[in-house]
Write an enzyme that holds these catalytic residues in place. Structure first.
Site, mmCIF file in Angstrom:
data_model
loop_
_atom_site.group_PDB
_atom_site.id
_atom_site.type_symbol
_atom_site.label_atom_id
_atom_site.label_comp_id
_atom_site.label_asym_id
_atom_site.label_seq_id
_atom_site.Cartn_x
_atom_site.Cartn_y
_atom_site.Cartn_z
ATOM 1 N N GLU A 69 -10.357 6.815 4.821
ATOM 2 C CA GLU A 69 -9.653 5.918 5.880
ATOM 3 C C GLU A 69 -9.480 6.436 7.172
ATOM 4 O O GLU A 69 -10.662 6.598 7.746
ATOM 5 C CB GLU A 69 -8.154 6.103 5.220
ATOM 6 C CG GLU A 69 -7.982 5.427 3.782
ATOM 7 C CD GLU A 69 -6.859 5.355 3.241
ATOM 8 O OE1 GLU A 69 -5.759 5.093 3.727
ATOM 9 O OE2 GLU A 69 -6.642 5.428 1.945
ATOM 10 N N ASP A 129 0.792 -1.102 0.180
ATOM 11 C CA ASP A 129 -0.045 0.063 0.069
ATOM 12 C C ASP A 129 1.084 1.125 -0.056
ATOM 13 O O ASP A 129 2.294 1.184 0.045
ATOM 14 C CB ASP A 129 -0.995 0.027 1.302
ATOM 15 C CG ASP A 129 -2.180 0.728 1.010
ATOM 16 O OD1 ASP A 129 -2.065 1.641 0.141
ATOM 17 O OD2 ASP A 129 -3.323 0.323 1.507
#
Length: 623
Positions: free
Chosen positions: A509, A304
């Site tokens: 997020e 990521d």
């Protein structure tokens, strides 16, 4: 030797020379594995390290891609071409970088990647589909497959061949800021909707399970994410620790990867999270032993964004250690994304020093090249501009509207049995439309829309719920719109009924982590001020269930619309009775956050609305 003999000899020498200079890897008639091994055998360490490096668009330029043999470029959320956020500007950007890559000694194309988590969400004017939290309520694998097909076409319209989607997390706690990226708390529902991969990539026929598959240039390489356990962290805290035994990890969180790999998913992204205290980006057992060997995944594993940096605390505290531990754990491509000199130099030194062996480097590069060959990137590396017509097309918007209709969940219809409010009358004399989310396309779409966090207002092209209502009712119906009504306003209007649209602001997020889950902003007073004075339908626009039990008695009807995206007419289609509700909850709707985490199948299970709940209006009538 005669003249004829000399000519014959020269022809023979030329033939032999051409045979020995034959670049097998450039021959599309050859087997993918043969092409991979031929190309790998020609590569230097610098070229291999370059293939393992993914950099951000904002730091890419001609010399970087060409001189460092960069294997991949990405756009993070909101990262758009300097020339503008149009299909042509994207095509020009990708082609420019691609031509730089093709000009290198071996001409290995780079692969451009982007988040396309509910349509091609970074691009202005693209179709924005409902977020996964809504699609889970449809229980419709064919629908999400068709969404995958449409998304692939819109991504290809901008010249991009690779998407960081789908998210196949099983969200077990709605306090998590990424819960709307998950289809469900149910592993079975999540697994069934991995059919979106077949839409994005195409459907493999007679292919070996585990090998990456992309059917043709109308499709894109997909990325199943985030491996593994991202939806199970303690208290739903983003990037935190998932505490669970191995059987639970497999049964709840890993199972959707079995299906994704069987469907030929090209890449897998590793989670920021930890499993029982071990960072996933450094977990060799799960990445190499389980994912690569046990599950036989043959595509490439990608980190990521700055994922390897976060192996240490604070992030980046020992970057050399982060490189060593992540590559040795089995990661193949690193989303650096900005500090590429440190990564490239660090990885090179670790290989030369013997801390990372060449077998591990060759495994990584083999997997990256396998995906590039399998998707036809060597044959068609540049943008096909004939796909431009697909960006935000009416056909795709119609599909998104269908998805909205099917994702809506009716949770209440009438204060008394036999006296439903829905379907609403299209010929009412006067309708109040109230609330912060009724006329706000950005809030309707949520996070990961144009920018990483999303935004308020007209952030892209689409139809707000208010505009959809106006388009659905009779020309003689008066619509009174008030985003923040005060006490007494609704009563003073003499309206037949009100439609209240409230919900969460956009977020993504960690910014969405929320331990309270209350309806934010002016949502609560809007419900109280309007529904206490006139019959009302409340539509909640949110990425997860919120606390509604205290306000439910004052509502005549209540609909969960989730984050419906750009096509608000899907809402009006159903509430006015053109279609009935078909959505059912893919998440348990709690009474209080004190109950969390609470999921279907738990021993203590006392929800406000259980998993699978969803009403129908019955046969639409002309009330």
């Amino acid at each position: 030797m005669g003249k004829g003999s000399c000519v014959t000899l020269l022809l023979f020498i030329g033939l032999v020379s051409s045979v020995y200079s034959y670049d097998l890897y450039k021959d599309p008639s050859q087997d993918v594995e043969a092409r991979v091994q031929d190309l790998l055998s020609r590569m230097t360490l610098a070229e291999k390290v370059g293939q393992m490096t993914q950099i951000e668009r904002g730091v890419s330029n001609n010399s970087v891609v060409k001189d460092l043999f960069i294997g991949s470029v990405l756009s993070g959320g909101g990262s758009v071409p300097d020339a503008g956020n149009t299909a042509e500007a994207w095509q020009d950007l990708v082609d420019r970088l691609q031509n730089d890559a093709l000009s290198t000694r071996l001409g290995i194309p780079m692969i451009y990647g982007i988040d396309a988590v509910h349509g091609h969400n970074n691009v202005f004017g693209a179709t924005i589909f409902p977020h996964n939290v809504g699609l889970g309520c449809t229980r419709d694998p064919d629908l999400v497959k068709r969404i995958g097909v449409a998304t692939a076409l819109e991504v290809r319209a901008t010249g991009i061949p690779y998407v960081f989607a789908p998210c196949i997390a099983t969200c077990r706690d709605p306090r998590w800021g990424r819960c709307y990226e998950s289809y469900s708390e149910s592993t079975e529902v999540v697994t069934s909707l991995t059919d979106i991969i077949l839409g994005l990539q195409g459907e493999p026929a007679n292919k070996t399970a585990g090998f990456p598959f992309v059917a043709d240039s109308s499709k894109v390489a997909a990325c199943a994410k985030h491996f593994v356990g991202d939806g199970g962290t303690t208290n739903g805290i983003n990037e935190n620790n998932t505490v669970i035994d191995y059987k639970g990890l497999v049964d709840i969180h890993m199972a959707p990867y079995f299906d994704s790999i069987a469907k030929g998913v090209s890449t897998v992204m590793i989670s920021y999270t930890s499993w029982n205290g071990m960072k996933m980006h450094a977990n060799k057992f799960l990445v190499t032993q389980v994912l690569k060997y046990n599950l036989k995944f043959k595509g490439f594993v990608i980190s990521d964004w700055e994922g390897i940096d976060r192996i240490t605390s604070p992030a980046g505290a020992n970057y050399t250690f982060s490189i060593e531990s992540s590559i040795n754990a089995g990661l193949d491509m690193i989303m650096v994304p900005n500090n590429y000199p440190q990564f490239i130099n660090g990885l090179t030194d670790l290989v030369k020093g013997g801390y990372i062996n060449m077998h591990r480097i060759d495994d990584a590069v083999t997997r990256i090249l396998r995906v590039k060959f399998a998707m036809g990137l060597f044959e068609k590396p540049l943008a096909d501009r004939s796909y431009s017509k697909h960006l935000g097309s009416e056909e795709h918007r119609s599909l998104a509207r269908e998805a909205v209709r099917k994702s809506l969940v009716l949770l209440k219809n009438g204060k008394e049995a036999g006296k439903p409010l829905l379907p609403l009358s299209k010929t009412a004399a006067k309708i109040i439309v109230a609330g912060s989310h009724a006329n706000d396309l950005g809030r309707q779409c949520g996070g990961w829309t144009i920018t990483w966090q999303g935004g308020n207002g007209t952030t892209t092209k689409g139809t707000t719920i208010l505009d959809a209502i106006k388009g659905a009712v009779s020309p003689t119906t008066q619509i009174v719109y008030e985003p923040y009504p005060q006490p007494g306003f609704a009563q003073s209007q003499g309206a037949d009924f009100a439609i209240v649209v409230v919900g969460e602001p956009p977020y993504a997020e960690t910014f969405g982590d929320n331990l309270n889950l209350t309806i934010p902003e002016a949502g609560i007073p809007t419900i109280q001020n309007v529904c206490g004075e006139v019959r009302c339908l409340v539509i909640l626009v949110s990425g997860r269930p919120l606390v509604v039990e205290p306000y439910l008695p004052v509502m005549d009807a209540f609909v969960a619309a989730w984050l419906p995206g750009s096509e608000g007419a899907g809402v009006s289609d159903v509430i006015f009775g053109d279609y009935d509700f078909v959505g059912t909850l893919a998440r348990t709707w709690f009474k209080s956050v004190d109950q969390l985490p609470m999921n279907v199948g738990d021993e203590k299970y006392d929800p406000l609305f259980p998993f699978g709940y969803g009403l129908k209006m019955g046969t639409p009538n002309s009330r």
